[in-house]
Design a protein around this motif. Structure first.
Motif, PDB file in Angstrom:
ATOM      1  N   LEU A 178       0.957  -1.211   0.073  1.00 25.73           N
ATOM      2  CA  LEU A 178       0.055  -0.070  -0.018  1.00 25.73           C
ATOM      3  C   LEU A 178       1.067   1.270   0.114  1.00 25.73           C
ATOM      4  O   LEU A 178       0.475   2.207  -0.712  1.00 25.73           O
ATOM      5  CB  LEU A 178      -0.933   0.175   1.345  1.00 25.73           C
ATOM      6  CG  LEU A 178      -2.160  -1.150   1.289  1.00 25.73           C
ATOM      7  CD1 LEU A 178      -2.955  -0.905   2.400  1.00 25.73           C
ATOM      8  CD2 LEU A 178      -2.793  -0.898  -0.123  1.00 25.73           C
ATOM      9  N   VAL A 179       1.753   1.311   0.767  1.00 31.01           N
ATOM     10  CA  VAL A 179       2.861   2.618   0.833  1.00 31.01           C
ATOM     11  C   VAL A 179       3.991   2.120   1.714  1.00 31.01           C
ATOM     12  O   VAL A 179       3.991   1.151   2.523  1.00 31.01           O
ATOM     13  CB  VAL A 179       1.909   3.805   1.688  1.00 31.01           C
ATOM     14  CG1 VAL A 179       1.820   3.348   3.053  1.00 31.01           C
ATOM     15  CG2 VAL A 179       3.006   5.185   1.487  1.00 31.01           C
ATOM     16  N   ASN A 180       5.145   2.781   1.217  1.00 26.41           N
ATOM     17  CA  ASN A 180       6.278   2.533   1.853  1.00 26.41           C
ATOM     18  C   ASN A 180       6.559   3.372   3.064  1.00 26.41           C
ATOM     19  O   ASN A 180       6.619   4.582   3.292  1.00 26.41           O
ATOM     20  CB  ASN A 180       7.598   2.735   0.898  1.00 26.41           C
ATOM     21  CG  ASN A 180       8.980   2.543   1.619  1.00 26.41           C
ATOM     22  OD1 ASN A 180       9.071   1.213   1.515  1.00 26.41           O
ATOM     23  ND2 ASN A 180       9.607   3.322   1.835  1.00 26.41           N
ATOM     24  N   GLU A 181       6.714   2.457   4.425  1.00 31.84           N
ATOM     25  CA  GLU A 181       7.046   2.931   5.837  1.00 31.84           C
ATOM     26  C   GLU A 181       6.311   4.164   6.068  1.00 31.84           C
ATOM     27  O   GLU A 181       7.031   5.141   6.255  1.00 31.84           O
ATOM     28  CB  GLU A 181       8.421   3.369   5.569  1.00 31.84           C
ATOM     29  CG  GLU A 181       9.331   1.959   5.566  1.00 31.84           C
ATOM     30  CD  GLU A 181      10.604   2.381   5.131  1.00 31.84           C
ATOM     31  OE1 GLU A 181      11.674   1.401   5.141  1.00 31.84           O
ATOM     32  OE2 GLU A 181      11.170   3.447   5.070  1.00 31.84           O
ATOM     33  N   PRO A 182       5.012   4.210   6.289  1.00 28.97           N
ATOM     34  CA  PRO A 182       4.249   5.222   6.561  1.00 28.97           C
ATOM     35  C   PRO A 182       4.268   5.475   8.101  1.00 28.97           C
ATOM     36  O   PRO A 182       4.466   4.731   8.843  1.00 28.97           O
ATOM     37  CB  PRO A 182       2.636   4.882   6.116  1.00 28.97           C
ATOM     38  CG  PRO A 182       2.637   3.367   6.418  1.00 28.97           C
ATOM     39  CD  PRO A 182       4.040   2.917   6.080  1.00 28.97           C
ATOM     40  N   ALA A 183       3.979   6.843   8.489  1.00 30.12           N
ATOM     41  CA  ALA A 183       3.610   7.091   9.778  1.00 30.12           C
ATOM     42  C   ALA A 183       2.162   7.522   9.684  1.00 30.12           C
ATOM     43  O   ALA A 183       1.690   8.064   8.916  1.00 30.12           O
ATOM     44  CB  ALA A 183       4.435   8.352  10.245  1.00 30.12           C
ATOM     45  N   ALA A 184       1.574   7.164  10.769  1.00 30.07           N
ATOM     46  CA  ALA A 184      -0.020   7.502  10.848  1.00 30.07           C
ATOM     47  C   ALA A 184      -0.289   9.178  10.939  1.00 30.07           C
ATOM     48  O   ALA A 184      -1.027   9.630  10.265  1.00 30.07           O
ATOM     49  CB  ALA A 184      -0.653   6.809  11.960  1.00 30.07           C
ATOM     50  N   VAL A 185       0.662   9.637  11.695  1.00 31.49           N
ATOM     51  CA  VAL A 185       0.179  11.126  12.046  1.00 31.49           C
ATOM     52  C   VAL A 185       1.308  11.958  12.342  1.00 31.49           C
ATOM     53  O   VAL A 185       2.551  11.454  12.432  1.00 31.49           O
ATOM     54  CB  VAL A 185      -0.619  11.292  13.472  1.00 31.49           C
ATOM     55  CG1 VAL A 185      -2.067  10.652  13.223  1.00 31.49           C
ATOM     56  CG2 VAL A 185       0.224  10.874  14.561  1.00 31.49           C
ATOM     57  N   GLY A 186       1.038  13.492  11.990  1.00 30.40           N
ATOM     58  CA  GLY A 186       2.141  14.390  12.164  1.00 30.40           C
ATOM     59  C   GLY A 186       1.453  15.505  12.425  1.00 30.40           C
ATOM     60  O   GLY A 186       0.293  15.774  12.311  1.00 30.40           O
ATOM     61  N   LYS A 187       2.535  16.676  12.689  1.00 28.03           N
ATOM     62  CA  LYS A 187       1.836  18.096  12.694  1.00 28.03           C
ATOM     63  C   LYS A 187       2.136  18.831  11.356  1.00 28.03           C
ATOM     64  O   LYS A 187       2.840  18.285  10.452  1.00 28.03           O
ATOM     65  CB  LYS A 187       2.755  18.817  13.475  1.00 28.03           C
ATOM     66  CG  LYS A 187       2.700  18.225  15.142  1.00 28.03           C
ATOM     67  CD  LYS A 187       3.676  19.018  16.111  1.00 28.03           C
ATOM     68  CE  LYS A 187       5.345  18.839  15.557  1.00 28.03           C
ATOM     69  NZ  LYS A 187       5.977  19.431  16.614  1.00 28.03           N
ATOM     70  N   SER A 188       1.237  19.649  10.976  1.00 28.39           N
ATOM     71  CA  SER A 188       1.020  20.282   9.881  1.00 28.39           C
ATOM     72  C   SER A 188       2.286  20.963   9.409  1.00 28.39           C
ATOM     73  O   SER A 188       2.641  20.847   8.332  1.00 28.39           O
ATOM     74  CB  SER A 188      -0.043  21.482   9.881  1.00 28.39           C
ATOM     75  OG  SER A 188       0.395  22.284  10.561  1.00 28.39           O
ATOM     76  N   THR A 189       3.291  21.261  10.320  1.00 32.71           N
ATOM     77  CA  THR A 189       4.502  21.852  10.347  1.00 32.71           C
ATOM     78  C   THR A 189       5.592  20.639   9.540  1.00 32.71           C
ATOM     79  O   THR A 189       6.579  20.991   9.376  1.00 32.71           O
ATOM     80  CB  THR A 189       5.132  22.673  11.341  1.00 32.71           C
ATOM     81  OG1 THR A 189       5.018  21.748  12.568  1.00 32.71           O
ATOM     82  CG2 THR A 189       4.167  23.965  11.680  1.00 32.71           C
ATOM     83  N   ASP A 190       5.122  19.636  10.154  1.00 31.21           N
ATOM     84  CA  ASP A 190       5.990  18.406   9.551  1.00 31.21           C
ATOM     85  C   ASP A 190       5.977  18.162   8.214  1.00 31.21           C
ATOM     86  O   ASP A 190       7.105  17.771   7.629  1.00 31.21           O
ATOM     87  CB  ASP A 190       5.832  17.172  10.508  1.00 31.21           C
ATOM     88  CG  ASP A 190       5.983  17.347  11.882  1.00 31.21           C
ATOM     89  OD1 ASP A 190       6.868  17.956  12.365  1.00 31.21           O
ATOM     90  OD2 ASP A 190       5.044  16.370  12.791  1.00 31.21           O
ATOM     91  N   GLY A 191       5.171  18.541   7.527  1.00 28.19           N
ATOM     92  CA  GLY A 191       4.759  18.222   6.035  1.00 28.19           C
ATOM     93  C   GLY A 191       4.567  16.718   5.865  1.00 28.19           C
ATOM     94  O   GLY A 191       4.595  15.889   6.871  1.00 28.19           O
ATOM     95  N   TRP A 192       4.092  16.282   4.599  1.00 34.31           N
ATOM     96  CA  TRP A 192       3.610  14.872   4.332  1.00 34.31           C
ATOM     97  C   TRP A 192       4.888  13.922   4.374  1.00 34.31           C
ATOM     98  O   TRP A 192       4.422  12.547   4.339  1.00 34.31           O
ATOM     99  CB  TRP A 192       2.877  14.807   2.919  1.00 34.31           C
ATOM    100  CG  TRP A 192       1.593  15.602   2.995  1.00 34.31           C
ATOM    101  CD1 TRP A 192       1.438  16.710   2.487  1.00 34.31           C
ATOM    102  CD2 TRP A 192       0.354  15.277   3.798  1.00 34.31           C
ATOM    103  NE1 TRP A 192      -0.041  17.130   2.610  1.00 34.31           N
ATOM    104  CE2 TRP A 192      -0.512  16.098   3.236  1.00 34.31           C
ATOM    105  CE3 TRP A 192       0.014  14.111   4.557  1.00 34.31           C
ATOM    106  CZ2 TRP A 192      -1.883  15.977   4.151  1.00 34.31           C
ATOM    107  CZ3 TRP A 192      -1.116  14.077   4.911  1.00 34.31           C
ATOM    108  CH2 TRP A 192      -2.261  15.109   4.629  1.00 34.31           C
TER     109      TRP A 192
END
Length: 364
Positions: A178-192
């Motif tokens: 589905l996707v390589n090594e995702p993180a579920a959440v972050g802050k808007s300042t972190d970026g995608w």
């Protein structure tokens, strides 16, 4: 000491020709892959024979561009991988090559993907197709990164519908990753994006505004959405996700996957620690180590890790070099090999040496 095979013979042009002269037989005989009835590994369908994913990540950041520019090179490299004993190649068709606008795909890119399926069928190598790759920073889609979470998820689901529609009928597909090594959440300042190495970033965040949702809830919701998108067009091929070495982060996502796929790079002197980490991904589903390599340890230590991991893992995927093994062997022979060249060659040698031990029937 690693068994050094005579690569110049194994990867000779004559062998490549012979491989493709027999390619039509492989294509006709290629079978789809299913999870084994006891959920301890995989079988071929309809024969029921055991299937062991044993292979490489291939052309991780440029597969469709490479195919468009040099089709013969990709055919040749699939033949080389097959000659080395490869049964699976993990590929990463970049999203910017496929998506040109919201809800609109590049038909030329899909044509290249179909050609890649044909090459895989001809070679007898199954594909683990990793999605949503936006690795090259310079190629990022500004319109895509400006979307809010729900529109971004809609676009990701559309991507997977497109891939599944294109690939559903091919027996060459081992799995959708589905996707390589995702993180579920972050802050808007972190970026995608995260996981930067030079001019690429290999990891993504799924939400920058989770609200009251936990990370598990985000993973559960997102994974359900992507699996549903694939299943609209493909009811049979397997689905997984490339996971960082943090098992606790992915338990919710794993609920909806056919098998789990952690990425594990053992560290020198800590092989047993890596085996203990691998064991934590044992959630009653098959495990395929989606990335491994002698990155932080010797080839001998990777051998030790791989052989010990057979107690828990049912498949293993390393990395295939951009240089041909014959070229690497020649560099070594002439004393011109760099340390990096030597590491790549040590992996290819190791892969061939222990392949028969990795793919034989075991008592698991």
């Amino acid at each position: 000491m690693i068994l050094r095979t005579t690569l110049s013979l194994i990867y000779s042009p004559l062998l490549v020709v012979l491989l493709f002269l027999t390619g039509a037989t492989w294509a006709a005989d290629m079978q789809a892959v299913r999870v084994a009835p006891n959920e301890k590994g995989f079988i071929l369908f309809p024969s029921g024979d055991r299937y062991t994913p044993w292979g490489h990540n291939y052309a991780s950041v440029d597969i469709l561009q490479r195919l468009a520019k040099d089709h013969d090179r990709v055919e040749r490299e699939f033949a080389e991988m097959k000659a080395a004993g490869t049964t699976v190649a993990r590929i990463h068709p970049e999203m910017p090559q496929i998506m040109i606008a919201p809800g609109k795909v590049n038909p030329q890119a899909l044509d290249q993907l179909k050609k890649l399926l044909q090459i895989a069928e001809k070679s007898g190598i199954h594909l683990k197709i990793t999605g949503l790759a936006c690795y090259k920073i310079e190629d990022r889609l500004a319109w895509y990164d400006s979307l809010d979470e729900q529109d971004r998820w809609n676009t990701q689901a559309f991507f997977w519908e497109t891939i599944a529609r294109t690939c559903a009928e091919s027996p060459a597909v081992f799995a959708y990753d589905l996707v390589n090594e995702p993180a579920a959440v972050g802050k808007s300042t972190d970026g995608w994006y995260m996981g930067r190495m030079g001019d690429v970033e290999f990891c993504q965040r799924l939400s920058l505004d989770p609200g009251s949702r936990t990370a598990d809830e985000v993973f559960r919701e997102w994974t359900k959405r992507m699996v549903a998108a694939i299943r609209k067009h493909d009811q049979t091929h397997l689905i997984t996700m490339g996971m960082l070495p943090f098992p606790g982060a992915y338990t919710a996502a794993a609920e909806q996957l056919d098998f789990v796929s952690p990425h594990l790079y053992p560290k020198s002197g800590k092989i047993d620690n890596e085996i203990k980490l691998l064991q934590k991904f044992d959630w009653g589903k098959p495990i395929v180590i989606g990335e491994t390599f002698p990155l932080s340890c010797s080839a001998d230590e990777v051998r030790n890790f791989l052989l010990k991991s057979r107690e828990f893992s049912h498949g293993w995927i390393g990395h295939w070099p951009d240089e041909s093994p014959a070229e690497l062997a020649e560099l070594k022979k002439t004393g011109k090999a760099t340390i990096q060249n030597a590491i790549w060659l040590s992996w290819v040698d190791l892969f061939q040496e222990i392949g028969p031990q990795m793919i034989v029937e075991t008592s698991k």
